[in-house]
Design a protein around this motif. Structure first.
Motif, PDB file in Angstrom:
ATOM      1  N   ILE A 397       0.850  -1.192   0.000  1.00  0.00           N
ATOM      2  CA  ILE A 397       0.000   0.000   0.000  1.00  0.00           C
ATOM      3  C   ILE A 397       0.882   1.236   0.000  1.00  0.00           C
ATOM      4  CG2 ILE A 397      -1.618   1.311   1.441  1.00  0.00           C
ATOM      5  CD1 ILE A 397      -2.898  -1.376   2.167  1.00  0.00           C
ATOM      6  N   LYS A 403      -7.011   6.606   3.768  1.00  0.00           N
ATOM      7  CA  LYS A 403      -6.898   6.039   5.114  1.00  0.00           C
ATOM      8  C   LYS A 403      -8.240   5.530   5.627  1.00  0.00           C
ATOM      9  CE  LYS A 403      -7.226  10.563   7.428  1.00  0.00           C
ATOM     10  NZ  LYS A 403      -6.529  11.513   8.333  1.00  0.00           N
ATOM     11  N   LEU A 406      -8.478   1.841   4.813  1.00  0.00           N
ATOM     12  CA  LEU A 406      -7.267   1.048   4.996  1.00  0.00           C
ATOM     13  C   LEU A 406      -7.549  -0.253   5.738  1.00  0.00           C
ATOM     14  CD1 LEU A 406      -4.191   0.808   4.687  1.00  0.00           C
ATOM     15  CD2 LEU A 406      -3.967   1.998   6.881  1.00  0.00           C
ATOM     16  N   ALA A 433      -1.114   2.382  11.070  1.00  0.00           N
ATOM     17  CA  ALA A 433      -1.119   1.402   9.978  1.00  0.00           C
ATOM     18  C   ALA A 433      -0.967  -0.012  10.533  1.00  0.00           C
ATOM     19  CB  ALA A 433      -0.001   1.713   8.989  1.00  0.00           C
TER      20      ALA A 433
END
Length: 705
Positions: A397, A403, A406, A433
């Motif tokens: 990614i 976001k 995600l 993340a």
């Protein structure tokens, strides 16, 4: 150098002249998005001005050139100013009067006496420089020209094709291959006639640059170029890959045990059809081997892994010459990569085995333009499906990925059996993340930005490099947030792909040798070695240089901190194939690993984090015969890993010396181990024409295989 000081003033005086002609080239990415242009103005007083700029992935060069040509068609005056891809200042000048040539840039200066036509090679320039060379080479009897500061440029025609413009004009253009600059041929499309010039450039997997109005010709030119290039590559593969038919025994090899990070007692390795069939103590009786290779006590490594590559059709030779037999591709044009995988499997490409990672980006002005660029979750899932159906074990990614989707995207990729890694999408910290499910992070700057960014920090442009260079120097590695983050990485076994060698550019000043290439520069062709001294970052003064040096040193140190805490580290490059991996291993040692541990990272860890441990990463019966014979002992001195004497992979024997000679590289080793062919026919051993005995032998061999 006095003439160079007045050159910009002399050229500037001509700016009042009128443009006699203007040629505009458009730079179009693979996804058909325009990312830049080159505009060439030829003035009525003989001056040519060029404006060249593009932006991809939040970065790109921005250059303004001007030059004059002599009667022989090569430059007598040249100047370029602007910024390089990563923002370094470009200010370069060249002049020639009679036989005296002089040049100066922010990284070098020189002068030379030269007779006859000679093409100056700028350190940073537009494609119009190639156009000048195309025209000049057309008027030489042997299609060769001297290069300045050194070298020889050669050119040959590979193809011709008629193309049609948007308004119905037709012309014939020619495909040219130039050699003598860099480590692979360069391909250009040129106009025909007595005064040819550049028509366009096809850069597979990235973009094309064609004269405005002729963009519709790009698919035809790309297809014709691929055919011609494939033939050249197939010829190289046939010449440099030596098939090992039948049973091969590599005798007297000291095998590196990648699980224990130790070197074992001398052994004999049996290889048949690309796989290891047995590993026996050295000197064990050899039963009817077709080929014998005496390792002569050399250290033998499992094939090395580069876990951060962006492969192309020519980089494989560099991987093979340096013992890199497996690479993880971390982002490519999907169609190009699929074609390369097919060509490698068919033996038509001199290349390592590639483990692909699917590239997934979001739409923005900063987008990278390869893989899939998506808008929403539906598009992201469709991209994941495409990669999963083609056996991609991992998803990468990128910076502009939305976001908001995600976590769902990562979960969906996991449901399809894929690992997920990447850069950290803008607006997030690395920890966020990881909370969304990342299994791995690419690049040491992306790791350390975790402590440097706020939700509104822009990390899709050069700021993602500048911010760590400025701030890591003051980062306290003993602080609670840093210690907690490292503990989290270790507890979750999040792998880190630091690419330290690539990020050495953060602290390189123009004119200084880039650290990862100090050990190899003397072996490289002159133009390649010259490029190792070109700074990439804009560094203003000694104080800023010292700060950037401190930040980079701490980045290297942080990799050692993570390793000692139990965080899995992998070895990747994202730079020149092969040689950069060796430099990455040297930096791992600088970070605190032993040489043997660094080799373990490039072998065992490489296999673990590509999910190929069942067949790669160690030398054992049943595994692929990816074998690297090296001189010296890299388990004691990591620099010895550069001394690759021979490589066995995919059933071929490859000699780095032969590749080096082809690419103009001075070899890193002396004598290479040779193959001794058996002179005793198998039938003679078992009684000549006894068909029944032969059948039993063959049946037994098939059963063992």
């Amino acid at each position: 150098m006095k003439r160079l000081a007045v050159l910009p003033l002399a050229l500037a005086a001509a700016f009042g002249a009128q443009a006699a002609s203007t040629t505009r080239y458009l730079i179009i990415a693979e996804n058909q998005k325009q990312i830049g242009e080159q505009v060439v103005e030829r003035l009525d007083d003989g001056l040519t001005r060029v404006r060249f700029a593009y932006k991809d992935n939040g970065r790109g060069p921005d250059l303004t050139e001007q030059f004059r040509l002599g009667a022989d068609g090569v430059m007598t005056e040249y100047a370029v100013k602007g910024n390089s891809t990563f923002g370094a200042v470009v200010d370069e000048r060249f002049s020639r009067q009679g036989d005296q040539a002089e040049w100066a840039s922010t990284s070098e200066q020189g002068q030379k006496t030269v007779s006859g036509p000679a093409v100056y090679l700028p350190l940073n320039g537009s494609f119009e420089v190639e156009s000048i060379a195309i025209a000049a080479l057309a008027h030489t009897p042997d299609a060769k020209l001297a290069l300045l500061p050194s070298g020889t440029l050669s050119q040959r025609e590979l193809d011709q094709v008629e193309v049609t413009s948007a308004n119905g004009q037709k012309q014939t253009v020619r495909l040219l291959a130039q050699t003598g600059v860099g480590l692979s041929p360069s391909f250009y499309w040129a106009t025909s006639g007595a005064q040819p010039r550049l028509f366009g450039v096809i850069m597979p997997g990235f973009a094309n640059m064609l004269e405005e109005g002729w963009q519709a010709a790009a698919p035809t030119l790309a297809a014709r170029q691929k055919t011609a290039e494939n033939q050249m590559l197939a010829d190289v593969a046939a010449r440099l890959q030596h098939p090992l038919t039948g049973l091969t025994v590599v005798r007297n090899a000291r095998i590196f045990d990648s699980d224990r990070a130790t070197v074992g007692r001398p052994s004999d390795i049996y290889v048949l059809r690309g796989r290891i069939t047995a590993v026996l103590p050295a000197g064990a009786p050899v039963r009817e081997a077709d080929n014998t290779i005496d390792a002569a006590g050399r250290i033998v490594l499992p094939g090395l892994f580069d876990l951060h590559a962006h492969v192309d059709r020519w980089s494989g030779a560099l991987d093979m010459s340096t013992g890199v037999t497996s690479v993880r591709d971390m982002g490519n044009d999907n169609a190009q990569l699929q074609a390369m995988l097919d060509e490698t499997a068919a033996g038509k490409l001199l290349a390592p085995q590639v483990v692909p990672a699917g590239f997934l980006e979001g739409e923005s002005p900063y987008s990278a333009n390869n893989g899939f660029v998506i808008k929403d979750l539906k598009g992201a899932k469709e991209a994941v499906d495409w990669y999963a159906e083609r056996g991609y074990p991992q998803l990468k990614i990128y910076n502009s990925f939305p976001k908001a989707i995600l976590k769902e995207t990562v979960a969906y990729a996991h449901s399809r059996g894929m690992r997920v890694s990447g850069h950290i999408p803008v607006g997030l910290r690395a920890q966020e993340a990881l909370d969304a499910g990342y299994d791995e992070i690419q690049h040491i700057n992306q790791v350390l930005l975790n402590f440097l960014v706020k939700p509104d920090t822009e990390t899709r442009d050069l700021n993602r490099f500048v911010l760590p260079a400025e701030k890591v120097a003051d980062l306290d590695f003993n602080s609670r947030p840093v210690k907690d983050f490292v503990a989290y990485l270790a507890r979750k076994q999040i792998s880190i792909d630091p690419t330290m060698a690539t990020f050495a550019f953060l602290k390189q000043r123009d004119g200084d040798m880039n650290e990862p290439y100090a050990s190899v520069a003397a072996h490289m062709p002159p133009d390649v070695a010259r490029g190792f001294k070109v700074g990439t970052m804009k560094i203003d003064g000694d104080a800023q240089l010292k700060r950037y040096e401190k930040s980079y040193a701490k980045m290297v140190r942080f990799v050692g901190i993570m390793y000692k805490a139990g965080v899995p580290i992998v070895a990747g490059t994202d730079d020149i194939a092969g040689f950069t991996l060796h430099s990455e291993l040297a930096l791992l040692v600088k970070a605190g690993l032993t040489p043997a541990q660094a080799l373990q990272v490039a072998t065992r860890n490489g296999a673990r984090y590509t999910r190929t441990s069942n067949e790669r990463g160690s030398i054992a019966p049943g595994k692929l015969a990816d074998i690297v014979l090296v001189d010296g002992d890299p388990t004691q001195n990591i620099e010895d890993v550069r001394k690759v004497a021979a490589v066995i992979t995919r059933g071929f024997l490859i000699y780095p010396q032969e590749i080096d000679a082809t690419l103009g590289i001075a070899p890193f080793v002396g004598a290479a181990p040779q193959v001794v062919k058996s002179t005793t026919p198998l039938a003679a051993v078992y009684g000549g024409g006894n068909d029944g005995a032969r059948a039993r032998i063959e049946a037994s061999a098939r059963k063992r295989d």
